[in-house]
Write an enzyme that holds these catalytic residues in place. Structure first.
Site, PDB file in Angstrom:
ATOM      1  N   GLU A 249      62.930  13.539  60.495  1.00  0.00           N
ATOM      2  CA  GLU A 249      64.092  13.783  59.631  1.00  0.00           C
ATOM      3  C   GLU A 249      63.791  14.829  58.567  1.00  0.00           C
ATOM      4  O   GLU A 249      64.630  15.683  58.271  1.00  0.00           O
ATOM      5  CB  GLU A 249      64.538  12.474  58.972  1.00  0.00           C
ATOM      6  CG  GLU A 249      65.088  11.429  59.928  1.00  0.00           C
ATOM      7  CD  GLU A 249      66.463  11.797  60.484  1.00  0.00           C
ATOM      8  OE1 GLU A 249      66.926  11.072  61.375  1.00  0.00           O
ATOM      9  OE2 GLU A 249      67.068  12.807  60.037  1.00  0.00           O
ATOM     10  N   ARG A 253      65.925  18.392  58.619  1.00  0.00           N
ATOM     11  CA  ARG A 253      66.838  18.586  57.486  1.00  0.00           C
ATOM     12  C   ARG A 253      66.243  19.499  56.413  1.00  0.00           C
ATOM     13  O   ARG A 253      66.881  20.469  55.996  1.00  0.00           O
ATOM     14  CB  ARG A 253      67.205  17.233  56.869  1.00  0.00           C
ATOM     15  CG  ARG A 253      67.856  16.283  57.854  1.00  0.00           C
ATOM     16  CD  ARG A 253      68.581  15.157  57.143  1.00  0.00           C
ATOM     17  NE  ARG A 253      68.749  13.984  58.008  1.00  0.00           N
ATOM     18  CZ  ARG A 253      69.635  13.021  57.799  1.00  0.00           C
ATOM     19  NH1 ARG A 253      70.435  13.079  56.760  1.00  0.00           N
ATOM     20  NH2 ARG A 253      69.709  11.989  58.626  1.00  0.00           N
ATOM     21  N   ASP A 382      67.445  12.482  72.939  1.00  0.00           N
ATOM     22  CA  ASP A 382      68.376  13.616  72.950  1.00  0.00           C
ATOM     23  C   ASP A 382      67.795  15.004  72.647  1.00  0.00           C
ATOM     24  O   ASP A 382      67.779  15.896  73.493  1.00  0.00           O
ATOM     25  CB  ASP A 382      69.554  13.334  72.021  1.00  0.00           C
ATOM     26  CG  ASP A 382      69.142  12.845  70.630  1.00  0.00           C
ATOM     27  OD1 ASP A 382      67.934  12.832  70.341  1.00  0.00           O
ATOM     28  OD2 ASP A 382      70.035  12.470  69.846  1.00  0.00           O
ATOM     29  N   GLU A 515      78.337  15.357  66.976  1.00  0.00           N
ATOM     30  CA  GLU A 515      78.004  15.772  68.345  1.00  0.00           C
ATOM     31  C   GLU A 515      79.214  16.171  69.185  1.00  0.00           C
ATOM     32  O   GLU A 515      79.141  17.115  69.994  1.00  0.00           O
ATOM     33  CB  GLU A 515      77.215  14.662  69.047  1.00  0.00           C
ATOM     34  CG  GLU A 515      75.818  14.456  68.512  1.00  0.00           C
ATOM     35  CD  GLU A 515      75.795  13.668  67.210  1.00  0.00           C
ATOM     36  OE1 GLU A 515      74.787  13.724  66.485  1.00  0.00           O
ATOM     37  OE2 GLU A 515      76.804  12.968  66.914  1.00  0.00           O
ATOM     38  N   THR A 601      68.555  21.079  65.667  1.00  0.00           N
ATOM     39  CA  THR A 601      69.355  19.898  65.978  1.00  0.00           C
ATOM     40  C   THR A 601      70.126  19.378  64.772  1.00  0.00           C
ATOM     41  O   THR A 601      70.953  18.482  64.914  1.00  0.00           O
ATOM     42  CB  THR A 601      68.461  18.791  66.574  1.00  0.00           C
ATOM     43  OG1 THR A 601      69.265  17.836  67.246  1.00  0.00           O
ATOM     44  CG2 THR A 601      67.636  18.111  65.490  1.00  0.00           C
TER      45      THR A 601
END
Length: 621
Positions: A249, A253, A382, A515, A601
């Site tokens: 994360e 980010r 994913d 998404e 992503t």
């Protein structure tokens, strides 16, 4: 008058003078005339003869040019001079054309971009004059910044599209202003209770929403807000914390957000902070295999995995979603270790057998063996597949290994996981120990956009088929929205007589995820089918109706409930991803064009790494 009287320096032998240095008046006059004539002759030679300036410099300053000419073959003087004149004229013409192009380019820039270019040039001059040996004060190599094309876009020509795009910018302003008013400096916002919210994913690092939103603010040309955010990053973003963070994360980010902000704006603070944080994440790779830990204490460098993850395993979507950011960290820091760490992950995976060509979600970083055989293109798996494709694209299509790994994995997914419902909806199931669970997560809906993005690179006989698969997945995910209040659940099922509907209470929530919108954006770019913009606009209206509150935007606990039950969290990815993808859906294709940018992503755009003439992957256009 005797001749002797005309010569002032000649006297008769018997002539006596009152003084040996005295002259008659006429002699003085004649002397003055002669001296004046001599002076006039000298100055005339200097200023009026051809090439007199060269003569002057040659006589008084020993000009190398003149000295060279004195050694030149006399027979070649004329032709050499003509050739030199042609070279000078050619250089003047070339410099003139270059100046015109630079002026034209400058006139096309906005005032803030011109100002930024001036600041960058000033920084460069200051560093050069400081004699830092090619590195700045933080030991980073000098990087010639050049903004890739399409950082900002034009207003759409179509009036309706222009109005819808403006509406999405208005939504971003409401989300940002609310965060700034009620939760400034916190990681996220509680829009109902109007206070800050912090997730344990970031430890005690602060400002996740600020860093996540930087590029969205820039792309939407909210430059005042961007400058305020930049100032906060400069003064307050601190990674010297004794706390455990999620490597995944924090990478997607914070590292991704800082890298993107740097490439969009050229502000050095973002490069410096990104590299600083990247260096603090490197100890996560200190495992027997080099597969990184999921959690890391930034101060001690001690890592561990989630206790629930299959016997202490690392998670595919976490260790497989570092490649894009770490390749750029190597480029911007001059430290090859970042790239080496993520390339080693591939080496480990290449040595392992894949069940039916699939990648299980769990891998033990100590033994280098798979954990339980659970395969998903949604949560836990994913973005691993996404980064295989995007690693190839970001390498300017030179990473052939990444390309092969992606298309092989996609073939295994289509064969083993893709199914059609009785009504013809294509979905991607999950695989558990050889058995299919006919469930598709909201997270899996990114796959439509991924497959569309990769279709052009597939073998020519498969390109059309892959675009059809992408369109079918987009339709299925849209159906999951249509069968609610136009916002889809966290997961939906295809069993027990139901299709594209959540049947379990813990799957009915909506947390402002991006998404489905992401897939609409990619499908619009590749097909220009207007239905994708219409589907996106449906989502905008639903967000305004069900999720907007006075203090920002909130998620929903149950998308099937007749009255909204808010979860009271404005996720940072709502500003980073959902609103950015909506804005790009209603923008022209030359705004962040895919041939120049690849999205991580978390929807942070990173430029394609161009190879220079010597095939070194170091140039960013």
């Amino acid at each position: 008058m005797p001749v002797a009287t005309l010569l002032p320096f000649t006297t008769t032998p018997n002539r006596k003078s009152a003084s040996p240095t005295s002259f008659r008046l006429t002699e003085k006059f004649i002397l003055l005339l002669v001296f004046s004539a001599f002076i006039t002759l000298c100055f005339g030679a200097i200023f009026f003869l051809p090439d007199s300036s060269k003569l002057l410099s040659g006589v008084f300053f020993h000009s190398p040019a003149v000295e060279t000419n004195t050694h030149t073959n006399p027979d070649s003087n004329d032709s050499g001079s003509a050739a030199n004149d042609e070279k000078v004229l050619a250089k003047i013409r070339k410099d003139h054309e270059k100046a015109l192009l630079e002026a034209k380019d400058t006139l096309q820039k906005r005032p803030d971009e011109i100002k930024q270019d001036i600041l960058i040039e000033k920084e460069k001059v200051a560093k050069d004059s400081a004699g830092l040996g090619g590195k700045d004060a933080n030991h980073l190599p000098m990087v010639e910044y050049q903004r890739p094309p399409g950082a900002t876009g034009r207003e759409p020509m179509d009036a309706e599209t222009r109005e819808r795009r403006a509406k999405i910018k208005e939504m971003m302003k409401h989300a940002w202003d609310s965060y700034r008013r009620y939760a400034w400096g916190s990681n996220e916002l509680r829009p109902v209770s109007k206070q800050g919210h912090s997730s344990n994913l970031f430890g005690s690092i602060k400002g996740a929403t600020i860093v996540d939103a930087l590029d969205t603010l820039y792309i939407m040309e909210m430059f005042e807000e961007f400058d305020v955010a930049t100032d906060w990053v400069e003064k307050n973003l601190d990674f010297n914390v004794n706390a455990e963070v999620s490597v995944f994360e924090v990478n997607i980010r914070f590292v991704g957000g800082l890298l993107s902000a740097y490439y969009l704006s050229g502000k050095e603070v973002f490069r410096r902070k990104a590299v600083e944080l990247g260096e603090k994440l490197l100890p996560a790779f200190k495992t027997p295999t080099g597969i990184p830990w999921a959690l890391l204490n930034l101060k001690s460098g001690i890592g561990r995995n989630w206790p629930w993850a299959s016997g202490g395993s690392s998670i595919l979507a976490e260790y497989g979603t570092l490649h894009l950011e770490f390749m750029h960290l190597s480029k911007l820091s001059g430290n090859p270790e970042f790239a080496q760490k993520v390339m080693n992950i591939r080496k480990v995976l290449n040595r392992l057998d894949k069940p039916q060509g699939l990648y299980p979600n769990y891998l033990n970083p100590n033994s280098g063996q798979w954990g339980q055989n659970h395969v998903s293109v949604g949560g836990l798996g994913d973005s691993f597949y996404e980064y295989l494709l995007k690693a190839w694209l970001m390498s300017d299509k030179t990473d052939e290994e990444g390309k092969k790994l992606y298309y092989d994995a996609l073939q295994a997914i289509e064969t083993n996981l893709m199914r059609k419902s009785s009504s013809g909806l294509t979905y991607i199931a999950e695989w558990k120990g050889g058995l299919l669970e006919h469930k598709m997560g909201h997270l899996t809906c990114f796959a439509g956009g991924m497959i569309a993005l990769g279709a052009d690179g597939a073998p020519s006989d498969k390109t059309g088929h892959q675009m059809e698969l992408a369109a079918e997945i987009a339709r299925t995910c849209h159906e999951s929205y249509v069968r609610t209040g136009k916002l889809g659940p966290e997961a939906f099922r295809f069993d027990g007589g139901v299709e594209a509907i959540a049947t379990r209470q813990n799957e009915k929530y909506f947390i402002l995820r991006p998404e489905v919108i992401e897939t609409y954006m990619y499908m619009w770019r590749f097909t220009h089918d207007p239905k994708y913009r219409e589907w996106g606009w449906e989502a905008v209206q639903a967000l305004e109706q069900h999720c907007k509150v006075e203090g920002g935007y909130t998620g929903l606990r149950d998308v099937y409930a007749t009255s909204p039950n808010h979860d009271d969290v404005q996720q940072s990815f709502y500003l980073a991803e959902t609103l950015k993808y909506l804005y790009l859906l209603f923008s022209d294709d030359d705004h962040l064009p895919f041939e120049h940018w690849v999205f991580n992503t978390e929807a942070h755009p990173l430029p394609v790494l161009r190879r220079d003439k010597t095939d070194r992957p170091n140039e960013v256009e």
